[in-house]
Design a protein around this motif. Structure first.
Motif, mmCIF file in Angstrom:
data_model
loop_
_atom_site.group_PDB
_atom_site.id
_atom_site.type_symbol
_atom_site.label_atom_id
_atom_site.label_comp_id
_atom_site.label_asym_id
_atom_site.label_seq_id
_atom_site.Cartn_x
_atom_site.Cartn_y
_atom_site.Cartn_z
ATOM 1 N N LEU A 40 0.855 -1.186 0.000
ATOM 2 C CA LEU A 40 0.000 0.000 0.000
ATOM 3 C C LEU A 40 0.893 1.238 0.000
ATOM 4 O O LEU A 40 1.709 1.428 0.895
ATOM 5 C CB LEU A 40 -0.910 0.002 1.221
ATOM 6 C CG LEU A 40 -1.989 1.088 1.260
ATOM 7 C CD1 LEU A 40 -2.996 0.899 0.128
ATOM 8 C CD2 LEU A 40 -2.711 1.093 2.609
ATOM 9 N N GLN A 42 1.241 5.583 -0.657
ATOM 10 C CA GLN A 42 0.576 6.882 -0.701
ATOM 11 C C GLN A 42 1.575 7.938 -1.120
ATOM 12 O O GLN A 42 2.761 7.861 -0.803
ATOM 13 C CB GLN A 42 -0.034 7.235 0.659
ATOM 14 C CG GLN A 42 -1.161 6.304 1.080
ATOM 15 C CD GLN A 42 -1.744 6.680 2.416
ATOM 16 O OE1 GLN A 42 -1.027 6.993 3.360
ATOM 17 N NE2 GLN A 42 -3.074 6.666 2.516
ATOM 18 N N GLU A 64 -7.343 5.677 -4.707
ATOM 19 C CA GLU A 64 -7.794 7.063 -4.531
ATOM 20 C C GLU A 64 -6.844 7.998 -5.261
ATOM 21 O O GLU A 64 -5.645 7.742 -5.338
ATOM 22 C CB GLU A 64 -7.834 7.464 -3.041
ATOM 23 C CG GLU A 64 -8.748 6.618 -2.170
ATOM 24 C CD GLU A 64 -10.216 6.820 -2.487
ATOM 25 O OE1 GLU A 64 -10.556 7.827 -3.138
ATOM 26 O OE2 GLU A 64 -11.035 5.959 -2.093
ATOM 27 N N GLY A 65 -7.390 9.099 -5.797
ATOM 28 C CA GLY A 65 -6.558 10.113 -6.430
ATOM 29 C C GLY A 65 -6.381 9.909 -7.926
ATOM 30 O O GLY A 65 -6.987 9.030 -8.529
ATOM 31 N N ALA A 109 1.730 12.264 -9.360
ATOM 32 C CA ALA A 109 0.464 12.360 -8.636
ATOM 33 C C ALA A 109 -0.170 13.719 -8.906
ATOM 34 O O ALA A 109 0.409 14.755 -8.570
ATOM 35 C CB ALA A 109 0.691 12.157 -7.145
ATOM 36 N N ALA A 112 -3.361 13.910 -4.165
ATOM 37 C CA ALA A 112 -2.879 12.878 -3.249
ATOM 38 C C ALA A 112 -3.439 11.535 -3.700
ATOM 39 O O ALA A 112 -4.616 11.424 -4.042
ATOM 40 C CB ALA A 112 -3.332 13.195 -1.829
ATOM 41 N N VAL A 113 -2.586 10.512 -3.759
ATOM 42 C CA VAL A 113 -3.009 9.221 -4.284
ATOM 43 C C VAL A 113 -2.733 8.097 -3.285
ATOM 44 O O VAL A 113 -1.793 8.167 -2.488
ATOM 45 C CB VAL A 113 -2.316 8.882 -5.628
ATOM 46 C CG1 VAL A 113 -2.723 9.858 -6.706
ATOM 47 C CG2 VAL A 113 -0.808 8.852 -5.474
ATOM 48 N N THR A 114 -3.578 7.077 -3.367
ATOM 49 C CA THR A 114 -3.379 5.831 -2.624
ATOM 50 C C THR A 114 -3.381 4.697 -3.635
ATOM 51 O O THR A 114 -4.306 4.582 -4.437
ATOM 52 C CB THR A 114 -4.492 5.610 -1.594
ATOM 53 O OG1 THR A 114 -4.517 6.706 -0.661
ATOM 54 C CG2 THR A 114 -4.261 4.316 -0.813
#
Length: 229
Positions: A40, A42, A64-65, A109, A112-114
């Protein structure tokens, strides 16, 4: 296993299945193993996720993102190839893993990315043994190839003013971003895009503000965008 770790894994499992329903077809034990092996990650907005000539360390599933994948020329000019958004992955990463090659573009990015990054060995295992994943990867290639071919056609054969007008209509009425960012999306340079924007403003089609353009006459821009010369 502590309750907090278990809760975290269950949350990640729900998030993965919400964005990528295909993994619901994996047996529970294999899905658990995938979540245990995947990493994972971020990154904040502006973070470089990968760069040209770097090796690919995994197949990213965006939870996300948004990520911008761009190609830079030796003179510093850049062009936006495509975006990767939640529920999507990066064909460039898949290509690098399948071809055992380095990246040929950069991933940045946009917000903000996950990301859940599937390690190379697991990626190849899924490609060989899990048909839904294989269909997903090849389907993604088909979609992105169509997008990139359309981009090539636009850059090669269509006037820049019409392409800029189309971008403004599609993203409007309020388009956030600098003139440099718009130029990158169009494969041009900031000075030319700024000059075209000022021309559009003088005609009353839009209003230029700080890092923002507000479309005031979308019909006029749409008419220009329709010109193919």
């Amino acid at each position: 296993m502590s309750e907090s770790v278990l809760a975290s894994q269950q949350s990640l499992r729900r998030q993965l299945l919400a964005r990528f329903p295909l993994f619901a077809e994996l047996p529970p034990a294999r899905l658990g193993a995938l979540l245990g092996e995947a990493q994972l990650l971020q990154a904040p907005a502006g973070g470089v996720l990968f760069d040209a000539k770097q090796p690919c360390r995994g197949f990213p599933l965006v939870l996300e993102g948004s990520i911008r994948v761009t190609k830079a020329a030796p003179n510093g000019r850049e062009i936006l190839l495509y975006r990767v958004e939640p529920g999507q992955s990066c064909i460039l990463s898949g290509g690098c893993l399948l071809g055992h090659s380095d990246y040929s573009a950069s991933g940045i990015a946009e917000t903000a990315v996950t990301i859940l990054s599937i390690p190379p060995a697991l990626f190849h295992e899924l490609m060989l043994q899990f048909e839904p994943f294989r269909r997903y990867v090849f389907g993604m290639y088909s979609e992105r190839l169509s997008e990139v071919m359309e981009l090539v056609e636009e850059v090669a054969f269509r006037r820049l003013d019409a392409r800029l007008a189309q971008l403004l209509v599609r993203r409007g009425p309020v388009v956030e971003g600098t003139h440099q960012r718009l130029a990158e999306e169009l494969g041009s340079v900031r000075e030319i895009v700024s000059r075209l924007l000022r021309s559009f403003e003088q005609r009353g089609w839009l209003r230029i503000e700080r890092e923002r353009v507000t479309v005031t006459d979308p019909k006029a821009l749409a008419a220009l965008a329709a010109e193919r010369g």
